[in-house]
Each structure stands twice: as structure tokens, then as C-alpha cells.
Design a protein around this motif. Structure first.
Motif, short mmCIF file in Angstrom:
data_model
loop_
_atom_site.label_atom_id
_atom_site.label_comp_id
_atom_site.label_asym_id
_atom_site.label_seq_id
_atom_site.Cartn_x
_atom_site.Cartn_y
_atom_site.Cartn_z
N GLU A 117 39.50 37.03 23.14
CA GLU A 117 40.93 37.24 23.02
C GLU A 117 41.15 38.57 22.33
O GLU A 117 40.61 38.82 21.26
CB GLU A 117 41.57 36.12 22.21
N GLY A 118 41.88 39.43 22.93
CA GLY A 118 42.17 40.72 22.33
C GLY A 118 41.14 41.77 22.73
O GLY A 118 40.20 41.50 23.47
N ASP A 119 41.37 42.96 22.20
CA ASP A 119 40.55 44.11 22.59
C ASP A 119 40.16 44.93 21.35
O ASP A 119 39.97 46.12 21.44
CB ASP A 119 41.36 44.96 23.57
N LYS A 120 40.07 44.29 20.22
CA LYS A 120 39.83 44.99 18.96
C LYS A 120 38.37 45.45 18.86
O LYS A 120 37.45 44.65 18.89
CB LYS A 120 40.16 44.04 17.80
N SER A 122 36.76 41.96 18.46
CA SER A 122 37.20 40.75 19.17
C SER A 122 36.03 40.01 19.79
O SER A 122 36.17 38.89 20.24
CB SER A 122 38.19 41.11 20.29
#
Length: 194
Positions: free
Chosen positions: A91-94, A100
Motif C-alpha cells: 500500500e503506498g509508494d513510500k 512501503s
């Protein structure tokens, strides 16, 4: 009388230390050691000392897997051949901080030794046809590599990228792994100075 006694004690004390000769042969008198002056350099010279940073390799056992930072949407399994499989959807692209993806912690001592240097992050991986993976080197405060994308093959292949570490780091560094379009089987990861 007191002065004469004190003077006599002082003379006897000095004689017993061979500091003076009292009516005896002066050849027994010890010579004073020559005074050695420290050498003082007046030139300004800069000497660069190269650190002997060594590669850091992440190998896999259950303790290493248990110590990983893995989001709830991903899973990591240890395989019989000492590889791991990372599966699920992040989930997400951190790509900064913990990332992530599933993240390995780089020991602080290694991070300090490598500060400011160029490193190569290398590993072996494979996945299903059409799948890929993303990898990031992330610091806790002095930048990150951003996600680097790699198309996978169905046989173990070598992958790598280069990254310049920041000069200082207040915390831990991480290597984040994110599977894309299917599970990733991953061999050991090595971070080496260039």
C-alpha cells in the motif's frame, strides 16, 4: 640544633640517592639525562585516511525474517534454499524511511562507516514471467535512492544499482523490497563500497 639535624637528614637523603658524592669518588655520581625537546612541525599538512568499509550482506534465517519490517499487506517466507519469497501488494509508494515495502534494517555501525560514500546494492532474484520488483535504499534522514524498478525472469538473475549515501545519518538505514505483479524470490543482498 634543629637546623643542623634537618640539614644532616637532607644531606644523608641526597647521598643515598646518589645525587651528590660526600667525600667519595665523584665517578659514582649519576649524570642527568639529557633533556629531549619534542619535535614541533610548523608545516600544515592534511592527511586523508581512507576507511576500510567492508561489504554488508543480508542473508536469511528465521531471526532475520522476524526482524524485518513488513506491512500487513505483504508477507515474507523463508525457503529451504535460504532464499525468501516476498508476496502481496504494497500500500503506498513510500521509498523514504521504512518504505512501503518489506524492509531490512542496515546496522548503524555500517551506516556510520559508509557515510558519504558511493555504494552498490546487489542481489539475485526471480519471479513469474511479466513480474517485476522495486528496491530502494532509504536513510532515516539524509535521503533515499527512490524506488528502482527491475523486470524479473523465471530464473535467478543478478540485479544491482548504485547510490551515494548522505554524509550523516541520525538513525537507521533500510533496504526496501516491493513485489510488483507477483511474488519475488530473493537471494542475499549485498551493500558494497565502490
Amino acid at each position: 640544633m634543629r637546623i643542623a639535624i634537618l640539614t644532616g637528614v637532607l644531606v644523608l637523603g641526597l647521598a643515598s640517592c646518589d645525587q651528590i658524592g660526600l667525600g667519595g669518588d665523584k665517578s659514582t655520581k649519576q649524570e642527568a639525562s639529557p633533556k629531549v625537546e619534542p619535535e614541533v612541525s610548523t608545516s600544515a599538512e592534511t592527511v586523508e585516511v581512507e576507511t576500510a568499509a567492508k561489504p554488508f550482506t543480508i542473508t536469511y534465517d528465521q531471526d532475520r525474517i522476524d526482524g524485518m519490517l513488513v506491512p500487513d499487506t505483504l508477507s515474507v517466507a523463508l525457503n529451504e534454499d535460504s532464499t525468501i519469497t516476498v508476496s502481496g501488494t504494497a500500500e503506498g509508494d513510500k521509498s523514504g524511511g521504512r518504505t512501503s515495502g518489506a524492509a531490512f534494517i542496515i546496522p548503524p555501525g555500517y551506516v556510520r562507516d559508509m557515510a558519504g560514500q558511493n555504494v552498490t546494492i546487489s542481489w539475485r532474484a526471480m519471479g513469474e514471467a511479466g513480474s517485476s520488483m522495486r528496491v530502494a535504499y532509504s536513510t532515516a534522514g539524509s535521503g533515499n535512492s527512490g524506488w528502482q524498478s527491475f523486470d524479473l525472469t523465471d530464473t535467478m538473475s543478478e540485479y544491482s544499482f548504485d547510490y551515494k549515501l548522505g554524509d550523516a545519518n541520525a538513525g537507521r538505514d533500510f533496504i526496501g523490497i516491493m513485489p510488483v505483479n507477483g511474488p519475488v524470490t530473493l537471494g542475499e543482498i549485498t551493500v558494497s563500497p565502490k
